[in-house]
Every structure is written in structure tokens, then in C-alpha cells.
Design a protein around this motif. Structure first.
Motif, PDB file in Angstrom:
ATOM      1  N   VAL A  84       3.851  -7.017  -5.105  1.00  0.00           N
ATOM      2  CA  VAL A  84       3.844  -7.659  -3.831  1.00  0.00           C
ATOM      3  C   VAL A  84       4.753  -7.697  -3.000  1.00  0.00           C
ATOM      4  O   VAL A  84       4.715  -7.460  -2.017  1.00  0.00           O
ATOM      5  CB  VAL A  84       3.225  -9.072  -4.036  1.00  0.00           C
ATOM      6  CG1 VAL A  84       2.968 -10.003  -2.942  1.00  0.00           C
ATOM      7  CG2 VAL A  84       1.851  -9.139  -5.076  1.00  0.00           C
ATOM      8  N   SER A 127       5.523  -4.320  -1.430  1.00  0.00           N
ATOM      9  CA  SER A 127       4.491  -3.953  -0.346  1.00  0.00           C
ATOM     10  C   SER A 127       4.818  -4.705   0.976  1.00  0.00           C
ATOM     11  O   SER A 127       4.623  -4.035   2.084  1.00  0.00           O
ATOM     12  CB  SER A 127       3.114  -4.210  -1.028  1.00  0.00           C
ATOM     13  OG  SER A 127       2.742  -3.489  -2.076  1.00  0.00           O
ATOM     14  N   VAL A 185      -8.285  -1.081   0.201  1.00  0.00           N
ATOM     15  CA  VAL A 185      -7.193  -0.700  -0.744  1.00  0.00           C
ATOM     16  C   VAL A 185      -7.955  -0.009  -1.851  1.00  0.00           C
ATOM     17  O   VAL A 185      -7.157   0.653  -2.380  1.00  0.00           O
ATOM     18  CB  VAL A 185      -6.589  -1.928  -1.180  1.00  0.00           C
ATOM     19  CG1 VAL A 185      -5.757  -2.494   0.081  1.00  0.00           C
ATOM     20  CG2 VAL A 185      -7.194  -3.046  -1.679  1.00  0.00           C
ATOM     21  N   LEU A 233      -1.123  -0.992  -1.381  1.00  0.00           N
ATOM     22  CA  LEU A 233      -1.386  -2.211  -0.765  1.00  0.00           C
ATOM     23  C   LEU A 233      -0.667  -2.363   0.563  1.00  0.00           C
ATOM     24  O   LEU A 233      -1.029  -3.267   1.184  1.00  0.00           O
ATOM     25  CB  LEU A 233      -0.733  -3.150  -1.875  1.00  0.00           C
ATOM     26  CG  LEU A 233      -0.833  -4.757  -1.744  1.00  0.00           C
ATOM     27  CD1 LEU A 233      -2.236  -5.035  -1.910  1.00  0.00           C
ATOM     28  CD2 LEU A 233      -0.040  -5.510  -3.044  1.00  0.00           C
ATOM     29  N   LEU A 252      -2.340 -10.365   0.405  1.00  0.00           N
ATOM     30  CA  LEU A 252      -1.721  -9.784  -0.589  1.00  0.00           C
ATOM     31  C   LEU A 252      -1.857  -9.827  -2.204  1.00  0.00           C
ATOM     32  O   LEU A 252      -2.189  -8.953  -2.831  1.00  0.00           O
ATOM     33  CB  LEU A 252      -0.128  -9.826  -0.224  1.00  0.00           C
ATOM     34  CG  LEU A 252       0.399  -8.809   0.832  1.00  0.00           C
ATOM     35  CD1 LEU A 252       1.893  -9.224   1.243  1.00  0.00           C
ATOM     36  CD2 LEU A 252       0.355  -7.623   0.619  1.00  0.00           C
ATOM     37  N   GLY A 292      -5.338  -8.717  -2.968  1.00  0.00           N
ATOM     38  CA  GLY A 292      -5.398  -7.249  -2.829  1.00  0.00           C
ATOM     39  C   GLY A 292      -4.497  -6.525  -4.156  1.00  0.00           C
ATOM     40  O   GLY A 292      -5.055  -5.647  -4.684  1.00  0.00           O
ATOM     41  N   ALA A 293      -3.583  -7.193  -4.498  1.00  0.00           N
ATOM     42  CA  ALA A 293      -2.929  -6.708  -5.682  1.00  0.00           C
ATOM     43  C   ALA A 293      -3.791  -6.717  -6.948  1.00  0.00           C
ATOM     44  O   ALA A 293      -3.690  -5.990  -7.789  1.00  0.00           O
ATOM     45  CB  ALA A 293      -1.672  -7.589  -5.949  1.00  0.00           C
ATOM     46  N   VAL A 333      -5.600  -3.458  -6.620  1.00  0.00           N
ATOM     47  CA  VAL A 333      -4.862  -2.313  -6.818  1.00  0.00           C
ATOM     48  C   VAL A 333      -4.210  -2.226  -7.998  1.00  0.00           C
ATOM     49  O   VAL A 333      -3.963  -0.947  -8.723  1.00  0.00           O
ATOM     50  CB  VAL A 333      -3.417  -2.449  -5.692  1.00  0.00           C
ATOM     51  CG1 VAL A 333      -2.419  -1.463  -6.128  1.00  0.00           C
ATOM     52  CG2 VAL A 333      -3.772  -2.419  -4.321  1.00  0.00           C
TER      53      VAL A 333
END
Length: 326
Positions: free
Chosen positions: A107, A110, A149, A200, A262, A265-266, A269
Motif C-alpha cells: 500500500v 503504491s 484494478v 494498485l 487503497l 483495492g489491495a 490486488v
């Protein structure tokens, strides 16, 4: 110093109250979802009769009323005890700490890459807003912002896994690199980090470049910028020494607010690239109805977001001294 201290204390107190509220909401929502974790545990044992199911519920406290379960969980959480995982039969706090570093690395890498690259692209585009490069950056930003993503990650897995296999596409380290030196291990992790971090960061690079461009155009039209140019300062000095600092406020604001996105989104990902972080742990907990593990991951994620917002708030006072007493 006093003007800066008390606002910080007040925000810390509000953050602590927010963590408690997040704990309560997460606990209620997770336990309100359909399904019985005792049946999952019993199924992993190869099936269980009614007596065994009752013993499982008693062992894990699932036979108690929901308010009692929450009070017990809250008391243990405040002491750092997040319970025992139903799936792994291990302390949840230990599992989270084992995986927290991987998620934090992903994180933060990114985020830093998105802010730096996006801001530089926005500044570059703002210096000649009607040029071809500004239009190209705008088009690329819109394309990057529109790509989910998980879709970007799958495309990169196909590209670098099949078409152009020069980067690792799964995991955090190469299991064959046993006994590698510290430098070789760091390089191995960095290579595995490239694709997940880029996936990401891409959507946020696009967002920050657009935001930086708009903010810089507004600042570059200010009177004090015209005065700086009239004094004979170079364009680089005007842009980076005078304009950029004032243009950073919207970027810092969005960066703090987007930290929660984030984290979410992680999860996607990490699943695509099999990155051993909190995202994959949360996915396993969801599939296995592992309430303590899922609650622990959500709590840690909420704390990370709250801390990020607090740091964003404090950074305002570093960028703009006029806000230090508020």
C-alpha cells in the motif's frame, strides 16, 4: 506549541471513539450475515452430530447472546486479544502481524509512487497546458482511471506470465531462493512487488495527475506567481519553490481520503497476484466464516485508515502554518 498540542489531543480522542464505533458496526454486520461458523468448523472435522455442534458453539462462545459476545470481544480487543481463528486455530493478532508488513509495503509503495509520479505528470502538463504532451497526459490519465484494478492485474499476469515473462507474477518471494543473502532477498521482494504495486497505483496516478494539473494551473495564475516571475526567477524556481507547495493541499487531502480505497483495492490486488497480505487473509476468512479473523482484519484496516487521515490532518499544519491552531 500549545496551539498545536491540544488540537492533536482532540483528534486523537475522536479517533479512539471512531475505532470503537467501527468495532461495533463490524461486529453487528458480520454476525448478522447468514451462515453458522460452527457448521463450517464441524464440516472441516468431517461432520459432527448435535452434541459436538453444541460443544463447538460453547468452546467458541457462539452459544451466548450477541450483546454478551460483543462485550467479551470488546474487552479482549482492548487488551490486544483478537481471539482465535476458527480455520487456523491460531491467535488472530499473530496472523495479522505476520501479514501486516506485506500489505503495508504494497500500500505505501503504491501510494508514494502514485503521489510522486502523478504530481510530476500534473506539474509537467500544467507548464504548457495547451501542448500535445498535456493532451497526451490527460488522455492517458482518463484511460488509467477507467481501468479496474482486478482487470489491470489480470492483464499484467497474462502479459508477464505468458507473453513477456520477465517479472514474477505471484507471491512475495521465490521459494527456490533458499539461503539467499539479505541483498538478494530484498531484490527478490522488490521484483515481486513491481506488478502488484503498479496495478494498485495506476488508477491513483491518473487521479493525482489530473488533480495536480488543475491545482497548478490555478496557482500559476495567482498574483504572487506573477510577482515572482517579474523578479526574474527561473521557471523551475517559480514552479517548484513557490507554486507547488500551495498546489499540494488538494493532493494531500485526496491522498488521505483515498487511503481506505487503497486498502480495499489491495484485497483485490493481493488475490490476483497471490500476495501474502491482509487481503488474502480476509478472503480466506470470508470463505471460511472465520469471524474473529475477519473482524481482526477489518479492525486493523480501519485503524490504518484512521491513522492515515490523522496524519493527513497534521500534514495540513505543516504545509499551511495558518491551520496550526485549529
Amino acid at each position: 506549541m500549545k496551539r498545536f498540542f491540544w488540537p492533536v489531543v482532540r483528534r486523537l480522542a475522536l479517533s479512539a471513539g471512531l475505532v470503537l464505533a467501527v468495532l461495533a458496526v463490524n461486529f453487528i454486520l458480520i454476525h448478522a450475515a447468514p451462515g453458522d461458523p460452527a457448521q463450517v468448523i464441524g464440516g472441516e472435522m468431517g461432520g459432527a452430530d448435535a452434541a459436538t455442534m453444541a460443544e463447538i458453539r460453547k468452546t467458541y462462545g457462539l452459544d451466548r447472546p450477541l450483546p454478551v459476545q460483543f462485550a467479551t470481544y470488546l474487552g479482549k480487543s482492548l487488551r490486544g486479544d483478537l481471539g482465535i481463528s476458527y480455520i487456523y486455530n491460531r491467535p488472530v493478532a499473530d496472523m495479522i502481524l505476520e501479514r501486516l508488513g506485506a500489505t503495508t509495503l504494497l500500500v505505501l509503495t503504491s501510494l508514494v509512487a502514485a503521489i510522486v509520479v502523478g504530481t510530476l505528470l500534473g506539474v509537467w502538463a500544467s507548464r504548457r497546458p495547451d501542448s500535445l504532451r498535456s493532451g497526451a497526459i490527460t488522455i492517458l490519465s482518463l484511460v488509467g482511471y477507467s481501468m479496474p484494478v482486478f482487470w489491470t492485474g489480470i492483464l499484467l499476469v497474462i502479459l508477464f506470465g505468458k507473453v513477456w515473462p520477465i517479472l514474477p507474477i505471484a507471491g512475495m518471494t521465490d521459494p527456490r531462493a533458499f539461503g539467499a543473502s539479505a541483498w538478494e532477498h530484498a531484490l527478490d521482494v522488490a521484483l515481486h512487488l513491481v506488478l502488484p504495486a503498479f496495478t494498485l497505483a495506476l488508477i491513483y496516478i491518473a487521479q493525482y495527475s489530473r488533480l495536480a494539473r488543475a491545482s497548478m494551473l490555478e496557482v500559476l495564475g495567482s498574483d504572487y506567481i506573477r510577482t515572482a516571475r517579474a523578479k526574474g526567477l527561473s521557471e523551475n524556481a517559480v514552479t517548484f519553490k513557490h507554486a507547488l507547495r500551495n498546489a499540494l493541499m488538494p493532493i494531500v487531502t485526496i491522498a488521505g481520503l483515498q487511503f481506505g480505497n487503497l486498502i480495499s483495492g489491495a484485497v483485490l490486488v493481493e488475490t490476483v497476484f497471490n500476495w501474502p497480505g491482509l487481503g488474502t487473509l480476509a478472503l480466506d476468512a470470508i470463505l471460511g466464516r472465520d469471524y474473529p479473523t475477519l473482524l481482526g482484519v477489518l479492525t486493523f484496516s480501519a485503524i490504518l485508515v484512521i491513522v492515515a487521515n490523522l496524519l493527513t490532518d497534521l500534514s495540513y499544519r505543516w504545509i499551511d502554518p495558518r491551520l496550526r491552531g485549529r
